[in-house]
Design an enzyme around this catalytic site. Structure first.
Site, PDB file in Angstrom:
ATOM      1  N   GLU A 155      44.610  18.201  51.675  1.00 21.91           N
ATOM      2  CA  GLU A 155      44.973  19.637  51.652  1.00 21.91           C
ATOM      3  C   GLU A 155      44.877  20.302  53.030  1.00 21.91           C
ATOM      4  OE1 GLU A 155      42.947  21.776  48.508  1.00 21.91           O
ATOM      5  OE2 GLU A 155      43.931  20.579  46.972  1.00 21.91           O
ATOM      6  N   GLU A 157      45.845  15.326  42.725  1.00 23.74           N
ATOM      7  CA  GLU A 157      44.859  16.248  42.116  1.00 23.74           C
ATOM      8  C   GLU A 157      45.600  17.132  41.118  1.00 23.74           C
ATOM      9  OE1 GLU A 157      42.102  18.564  44.462  1.00 23.74           O
ATOM     10  OE2 GLU A 157      41.954  16.972  45.965  1.00 23.74           O
TER      11      GLU A 157
HETATM   12  O1  AHR Z   1      38.911  19.165  43.057  1.00 23.57           O
HETATM   13  C1  AHR Z   1      38.286  20.265  43.643  1.00 23.57           C
HETATM   14  C2  AHR Z   1      38.909  20.667  44.973  1.00 23.57           C
HETATM   15  O2  AHR Z   1      40.186  21.175  44.751  1.00 23.57           O
HETATM   16  C3  AHR Z   1      39.146  19.537  45.957  1.00 23.57           C
HETATM   17  O3  AHR Z   1      38.032  19.274  46.721  1.00 23.57           O
HETATM   18  C4  AHR Z   1      40.242  20.083  46.817  1.00 23.57           C
HETATM   19  O4  AHR Z   1      41.049  19.081  47.361  1.00 23.57           O
HETATM   20  C5  AHR Z   1      40.993  21.021  45.896  1.00 23.57           C
HETATM   21  O5  AHR Z   1      41.220  22.257  46.481  1.00 23.57           O
END
Ligand code: AHR
Length: 504
Positions: free
Chosen positions: A192, A310
């Protein structure tokens, strides 16, 4: 008089309410659109809250194995069918120096993790985590630090994990008890980095230049590795520009570009919440278009895929440090919707990772020393166990609705899959409707079905949750009769149903 009207109104309305809506689905095993990669049933473990410490690793627990990892977590991960595990973050990855986590434990430094504010003891580092990952049967996927880290650190990590002994870092691995290379195939180029909240956040150009130089030397160290570029996680208006820049710079070196997405029902609007994955599907289609644009521009033969590394529902525990979200049936339906999106786009989405595995926005929790499954565990398990093979283009005719910006959303969200090895057809249906069942005629367009269908359902009250004492939401199964050319089924309101059929 008033009372009479009320009774009349109730009498007139009740049967109408009970009347299910009608729908049609057509399944054709010849209409295959892409192979489903089992890596879409992946997960993620970050050094955050009780995911690593107190989740996968708890040497003091009676559940601990000889290495300190919880056997119940290992077993539940296997039962969930987790194919690939991402580590060590997430945001944590952007400040992690992997050499802190190798060698004698008593010599490992304690450091403050600036992503989440915890003290990292480094008890679990590369060697330990890889042991856990292998114990679960999942492929390891390591995300390198492109926030505060250096090019050398990333390259040396590859050498530590994958080179034969005879080099500085591979010899260090041998000294730490692992002469054989780990052969870690999947490596993420940062996490990210498009987000302001990230340590070492960069603009698209700066990230791409840095990631390119890192990718080059990582691949020169081991050319068999697969690289995942950090794509969009921040859906501001011009988000596709980030992905376009990254793809233009990195196309020769990367195998995947990542996407992230989290859903919420802060507005407490069921039908709007049920439409949220429309955005997810759009982000996939737009990124697929960008991949095609870049592959065409550079006349590329090599594919580039999407790793949706994610995704989940996350909002109640958003500002809470440990992120211990308690899920209900409604959230489980959203997870089923995400999975339908990944299956429907199986030709381009070749990896997906639920965030995260245990305790932290997770399908399983450890409470009072006991492991239990959240409602979101069940749709993920059904998909991972059964949905392999080819995605089928599926005809669906049903009523639609508008909710805010979301227009013309079909009440039924459907995918179908053909497993050519077992000759089974799997139909996945989310009924988004809050109150109405949907009476559906499912037609078989090619060949003949045989025997009975196995129906698995995740259903209950929308706000039902599980806990360490009670599993209100879980999968229930039954067998129903089918004909060679079709079947009828009433999908209950707000439910996820998976039907498994056998071809003759
Ligand atoms: O999964 C929680 C957080 O969400 C992770 O660390 C990050 O990559 C995202 O913003």
């Amino acid at each position: 008089m008033k009372k009479f009207h009320l009774v009349l109104f109730t009498l007139l309305c009740t049967p109408a309410l009970a009347q299910p809506l009608k729908a049609r689905i057509k399944i054709d095993i010849e209409r295959q659109t892409g192979s489903i990669d089992k890596l879409i049933y992946g997960n993620f473990t970050e050094h955050l809250g009780r995911c690593i410490y107190g989740g996968i690793y708890d040497p003091k627990s009676p559940e601990a194995n000889a290495d300190g990892f919880r056997k119940d977590v290992v077993d539940a991960t296997k039962n969930l069918g987790v194919s690939i595990l991402r580590w060590p973050g997430g945001n944590f990855a952007s400040g992690y120096h992997w050499e802190d986590g190798i060698g004698p434990r008593e010599k490992r430094p304690h450091r403050k993790d600036l992503a989440w504010g915890d003290i990292e003891t480094n008890e679990v580092g590369t060697d330990e985590w890889l042991k856990f990952s292998r114990a679960t049967g999942a492929e390891p996927y390591i995300c390198v630090n492109l926030g505060t880290g250096t090019l050398d650190e990333a390259k040396n990590w590859v050498e530590y994990c994958n080179s034969k002994t005879g080099l500085y870092y591979s010899d260090l691995r041998a000294k730490n008890g692992h002469p054989e290379p780990y052969k870690v195939k999947y490596w993420g180029l940062g996490n990210e980095i498009d987000g302001w909240w990230q340590m070492g956040h960069k603009n698209a150009e700066d990230y791409s230049k840095f990631a390119l130089e890192t990718a080059k030397i990582m691949k020169w160290s081991d050319d068999s590795i697969k690289l995942i570029a950090s794509g969009t996680s921040n859906y501001t208006q011009d988000w596709p520009d980030w992905n376009r820049t990254v793809l233009n710079y990195l196309h020769d070196y990367i195998d995947y570009i990542s996407l992230h997405h989290y859903s919420n029902n802060r507005e407490k609007d069921h039908h709007k919440f049920m439409a949220v994955t429309t955005r997810v599907e759009n982000s996939i289609k737009i990124t697929e278009g960008l991949i095609n644009e870049v592959r065409n521009k550079y006349k590329m033969q090599k594919p580039i895929y999407i790793a949706f590394d994610e995704y989940n529902v996350w909002y109640r525990a958003f500002n809470e440090q440990k992120l211990e979200e308690h899920y209900n049936l409604q959230d489980a339906l959203v997870v089923a919707l995400y999975l339908n999106v990944f299956v429907r786009n199986a030709h381009i989405v070749k990896m997906a990772n639920m965030a995260q595995l245990v305790n932290v926005i997770a399908p399983m929790m450890v409470t009072n020393g006991k492991l239990w499954a959240q409602p979101i565990y069940y749709p993920l398990q059904l998909f991972a166990q059964n949905c392999v093979g080819k995605n089928l283009q599926t005809f669906v005719q049903c009523e639609r609705y508008d909710a805010g910006d979301y227009k013309q959303i079909p009440y039924l969200d459907v995918t179908s899959v053909y497993n050519d090895k077992t000759q089974e057809v799997i139909v996945n249906v989310v009924n988004r409707h809050k109150d109405k069942g949907i009476e559906t005629a499912i037609a078989n367009e090619f060949g003949k079905w045989t025997g009975t269908a196995q129906v698995s359902e995740v259903y209950g009250n929308l706000d039902d949750e599980n806990n360490d004492k009670e599993q209100k939401i879980k999968t229930t199964t039954k067998e129903i009769n089918v004909t060679e050319l079709g079947m009828n089924y009433v999908f209950p309101p707000h439910s996820f149903t998976q039907i498994k059929l056998k071809m003759k």
